[in-house]
Design an enzyme around this catalytic site. Structure first.
Site, PDB file in Angstrom:
ATOM      1  N   GLY A  32       0.648  -1.336   0.040  1.00 50.64           N
ATOM      2  CA  GLY A  32       0.134   0.035  -0.082  1.00 50.64           C
ATOM      3  C   GLY A  32       0.942   1.166  -0.075  1.00 50.64           C
ATOM      4  O   GLY A  32       2.094   1.112  -0.430  1.00 50.64           O
ATOM      5  N   ASN A  33       0.290   2.431   0.256  1.00 53.84           N
ATOM      6  CA  ASN A  33       0.981   3.789   0.357  1.00 53.84           C
ATOM      7  C   ASN A  33       0.234   4.519   1.389  1.00 53.84           C
ATOM      8  O   ASN A  33      -0.958   4.143   1.959  1.00 53.84           O
ATOM      9  CB  ASN A  33       0.870   4.337  -1.077  1.00 53.84           C
ATOM     10  N   ARG A  34       0.970   5.585   1.302  1.00 57.11           N
ATOM     11  CA  ARG A  34       0.408   6.487   2.625  1.00 57.11           C
ATOM     12  C   ARG A  34      -0.502   7.351   2.318  1.00 57.11           C
ATOM     13  O   ARG A  34      -0.925   8.346   3.276  1.00 57.11           O
ATOM     14  CB  ARG A  34       1.764   7.385   3.288  1.00 57.11           C
ATOM     15  N   SER A  35      -1.077   7.660   1.367  1.00 60.18           N
ATOM     16  CA  SER A  35      -2.206   8.311   0.903  1.00 60.18           C
ATOM     17  C   SER A  35      -3.378   8.351   1.975  1.00 60.18           C
ATOM     18  O   SER A  35      -3.888   7.311   2.340  1.00 60.18           O
ATOM     19  CB  SER A  35      -2.679   8.103  -0.306  1.00 60.18           C
TER      20      SER A  35
END
Ligand code: CTP
Length: 403
Positions: free
Chosen positions: A203-206
């Site tokens: 995933g990512n930090r958005s």
């Protein structure tokens, strides 16, 4: 804007500290008028620190500059939060027994009021009549919300959340232009999650915050909005999804996001990809949780995901505007890279924002440049994500008009 915030004697006064901070963060000049009673809950020092302005409570202070009417005359907006049953009664009767009372009588600015009291008091015919009188005079009543009250009771009477009061009050003072009236707008937000097994993902930090603000601003300006939300931080979608013209679709992976966007884009006038999409997914997704004893886990084989934005741009219908976002870490090549990205993806506008360990993702504020035709920077904005959302829509409306 010059904003007066009246704080009256209820426990919800503590929430108004956040309300004042939100207004200051948005660049407003905030002047707090606490009633004597409210000072039992929150003291002067807190209001001075939060508002960054001196605070007085008495009509007898600063008499030379007629402070008891000066604040009301200068105000572009007055917010009373929390407003007790007693305050609503005083306002309805037009009492001028303290600095807040004189200010409210001296102002011609829009007034927003956030009541907070016990359910019985809110439902009392006297309060109902006072609220009706205030509404007739054009006062905006925000809330109260339904929920737990002091002392363990529950019901309508709880002060609305500061974010909601701020949004409603600012809208009252400067209503959004209806320049997206009748348009269908599709916005993606959040970060995709690509599963590795039933419990793990890439995933990512958005946080989804910027996309939520873009969608909310579009709805405010009259658009019908489809919001395709990948993974977002808790609470980020609460306000936007409550808007009657916003339909939300929840997705997890890039493939699901692509499908939902393609589907919604078929009838869209503007498509904006704010979501942070994973460029790759795992070549194999394990049906069961991967275990060390099954073999080494250190290597994950990846396969590329489709570029959703480029696909949408390539198959856009006539007159449809496609807008991309590019999160770039800062260096001197940032704009040049963003210009190449706009070309590569074939989009009308590319909004580039700087991300890093402490900027962009998850933060309340953002700094962006919008790149348009001929590689020109057609807009720049910095500040709360709601301010950035307004600037992005201004740029889109201008680009549509120029087409
Ligand atoms: N995007 C997309 N599909 C992908 C990757 C990105 O639609 N598979 C969209 C994003 O939603 C965003 C824009 O493309 O609107 C730019 O995203 P970014 O991650 O900056 O672009 P990439 O093509 O992944 O470029 P980079 O190599 O710089 O990561």
């Amino acid at each position: 804007m010059f904003i007066v915030v009246g704080v009256t004697g209820g426990i919800a006064a503590y929430k108004s500290v956040q309300l004042v901070r939100l207004l200051v963060q948005r660049g407003h000049d905030v002047h707090v008028i606490p009633t004597q009673d409210s000072l039992r809950f929150i003291g002067l020092t807190t209001w001075e620190a939060a508002s960054r302005n001196p605070v007085t409570t008495s009509v007898h202070d600063d008499v030379a500059r007629v402070r008891h009417v000066a604040l009301g005359q200068s105000a572009d907006l007055v917010i009373v939060a929390p407003a007790t049953a007693n305050t609503l009664a005083a306002m309805a009767a037009g009492l001028a027994s303290d600095l807040l009372g004189t200010t409210l009588l001296a102002t011609t600015a829009p007034v927003a009021v956030a009541p907070a009291m016990h359910t019985e008091m809110w439902r009392h015919p006297a309060t109902t009549a006072n609220v009706a009188t205030l509404r007739e005079r054009g006062v905006l009543i925000v809330g109260p919300a339904d929920g737990p009250l002091t002392g363990g009771d529950s019901g309508p009477g709880r002060m609305s959340e500061p974010e909601d009061i701020v949004a409603a009050a600012l809208e009252l003072a400067s209503p959004a232009p209806a320049d997206l009236d009748g348009l269908h707008v599709v916005v993606s937000t959040g970060g995709t999650r690509e599963p590795l097994d039933p419990v793990r993902f890439l995933g990512n930090r958005s946080s989804g915050r910027q996309g939520a603000e873009i969608a909310a601003e579009a709805a405010r300006r009259g658009a019908t909005v489809t919001l395709v939300a990948a993974s977002v931080d808790a609470g980020v979608l609460d306000t936007v999804t409550a808007h009657p013209r916003v339909t939300t679709r929840h997705v997890e992976t890039a493939a699901q996001l692509g499908e939902a966007m393609t589907d919604a884009a078929a009838s869209a006038d503007v498509v904006i990809m704010v979501a942070a999409v994973a460029d790759y997914r795992a070549a194999r997704v394990s049906e069961h949780k991967l275990r060390k004893e099954d073999g080494p886990l250190a290597t994950i084989d990846l396969v590329p995901n489709e570029d959703i934005l480029a696909g949408l741009a390539a198959s856009r219908r006539d007159g449809q505007m496609i807008v991309g976002f590019a999160a770039e870490t800062a260096d001197e090549d940032l704009l040049a890279r963003a210009r190449r990205k706009r070309e590569r993806k074939g989009v009308d506008l590319l909004v580039v924002n700087e991300v890093g360990w402490d900027a962009g993702f998850g933060a309340g504020e953002n700094t962006v440049a919008v790149i348009g035709d001929g590689e020109a920077v057609v807009a720049e904005a910095s500040g709360p994500k709601s301010t950035v959302a307004r600037a992005v829509w201004d740029a889109i409306v201008a680009a549509r008009a120029a087409d």
